[in-house]
Design a protein around this motif. Structure first.
Motif, PDB file in Angstrom:
ATOM      1  N   ALA A 107       0.837  -1.190   0.000  1.00 41.79           N
ATOM      2  CA  ALA A 107       0.000   0.000   0.000  1.00 41.79           C
ATOM      3  C   ALA A 107       0.877   1.246   0.000  1.00 41.79           C
ATOM      4  O   ALA A 107       2.088   1.174   0.219  1.00 41.79           O
ATOM      5  CB  ALA A 107      -0.915  -0.006   1.222  1.00 41.79           C
ATOM      6  N   THR A 108       0.245   2.406  -0.222  1.00 41.80           N
ATOM      7  CA  THR A 108       0.988   3.663  -0.310  1.00 41.80           C
ATOM      8  C   THR A 108       1.869   3.891   0.917  1.00 41.80           C
ATOM      9  O   THR A 108       3.061   4.169   0.797  1.00 41.80           O
ATOM     10  CB  THR A 108       0.005   4.842  -0.468  1.00 41.80           C
ATOM     11  OG1 THR A 108      -0.786   4.627  -1.632  1.00 41.80           O
ATOM     12  CG2 THR A 108       0.754   6.151  -0.593  1.00 41.80           C
ATOM     13  N   GLN A 135       2.955   1.820   3.097  1.00 40.02           N
ATOM     14  CA  GLN A 135       4.008   0.810   3.224  1.00 40.02           C
ATOM     15  C   GLN A 135       5.198   1.120   2.320  1.00 40.02           C
ATOM     16  O   GLN A 135       6.349   0.944   2.719  1.00 40.02           O
ATOM     17  CB  GLN A 135       3.442  -0.571   2.879  1.00 40.02           C
ATOM     18  CG  GLN A 135       2.456  -1.117   3.888  1.00 40.02           C
ATOM     19  CD  GLN A 135       1.862  -2.440   3.433  1.00 40.02           C
ATOM     20  OE1 GLN A 135       1.336  -2.563   2.324  1.00 40.02           O
ATOM     21  NE2 GLN A 135       1.946  -3.450   4.279  1.00 40.02           N
ATOM     22  N   THR A 185       4.336  -3.901  -6.994  1.00 45.58           N
ATOM     23  CA  THR A 185       3.842  -2.567  -6.669  1.00 45.58           C
ATOM     24  C   THR A 185       4.180  -1.575  -7.768  1.00 45.58           C
ATOM     25  O   THR A 185       3.351  -0.746  -8.160  1.00 45.58           O
ATOM     26  CB  THR A 185       4.436  -2.097  -5.324  1.00 45.58           C
ATOM     27  OG1 THR A 185       4.098  -3.048  -4.311  1.00 45.58           O
ATOM     28  CG2 THR A 185       3.882  -0.743  -4.929  1.00 45.58           C
TER      29      THR A 185
END
Length: 236
Positions: A19-20, A22, A109
């Protein structure tokens, strides 16, 4: 019987999706690890320089010519570097492996955050909200679609934006009432760039550490590696 049509392989890296927050946290961790690695190299280099200086000083006290002192210093530095390179190998590579693993973990990602349209397109996937928007937008005219795009931007409604992108993507290019790229940039562009910058920072931290390690082992600058590093820094 006709040959079956060849299937096209999907380019899907087998890495977890971060996620952003992370990714940004990982960039900060990578920066600290790279700084720690740099401090380790500085310490090792200081040890080599100390042994070289001690050798030169010893000959100076004994009255040897400056030329002999320089030769002794250079020889001591070469011997010390070989020893320290060998003795510090495990410690240095432990740092490098950590940084390389961090960069490698971002493969999926990076693919999923390649551009704002890719990011926006998966907003609300499989949710009743997106399904409802899709049903409402089907058959909408150009003016209505344009107005809904303006509303999505004004309200920050990413799910509506994703539904709009899906609808206009099926339209002929010349008939599309707005640019999907522009809509996506307005809705998720800033977040996408933050993630991309964080990914680039992690990869750059690993590359810088690798170049620093190579130069330290060789005891000299590696111009080609520095050029590549400078180019990647500019891209970032």
């Amino acid at each position: 019987m006709a040959d079956p049509a060849p299937s096209l392989p999907l380019n899907i890296p087998d890495k977890p999706i971060l996620a952003t927050a992370q990714v940004i946290d990982l960039a900060e961790v990578a920066a600290r690890r790279a700084e720690k690695f740099g401090a380790l190299i500085d310490t090792l280099e200081a040890g080599v320089s100390k042994r070289a200086a001690d050798a030169a000083e010893s000959l100076a006290r004994a009255g040897f010519d400056p030329k002999d002192q320089t030769a002794a210093r250079d020889k001591a530095a070469a011997v010390a570097r070989r020893e320290v390179v060998a003795n510090s190998s495990d410690a240095r590579w432990a740092h490098l492996k950590e940084l390389s693993a961090a960069a490698d973990s971002l493969a999926t990602t990076a693919q999923l955050w390649a551009n704002p349209v890719t990011v926006l397109s998966r907003s609300g996937l499989g949710t009743p909200e997106r399904t409802a928007y899709m049903q409402q937008l089907e058959g909408s005219g150009v003016v209505e679609l344009r107005n809904m795009a303006a509303f999505a931007v004004a309200s920050g409604n990413k799910v509506l934006g994703a539904a709009l992108v899906s609808v206009v993507d099926r339209m002929p290019a010349r008939s599309r009432p707005f640019s999907a790229q522009d809509l996506a940039d307005r809705l998720v562009g800033e977040e996408t760039r933050k993630v991309q910058d964080a990914i680039a920072a992690v990869k750059l931290a690993a590359q810088r550490a690798i170049v620093r390690n190579r130069e330290w082992e060789a005891g000299k600058v590696r111009p080609l590696d520095r050029v590549k590093l400078a180019l990647n820094t500019t891209k970032e």
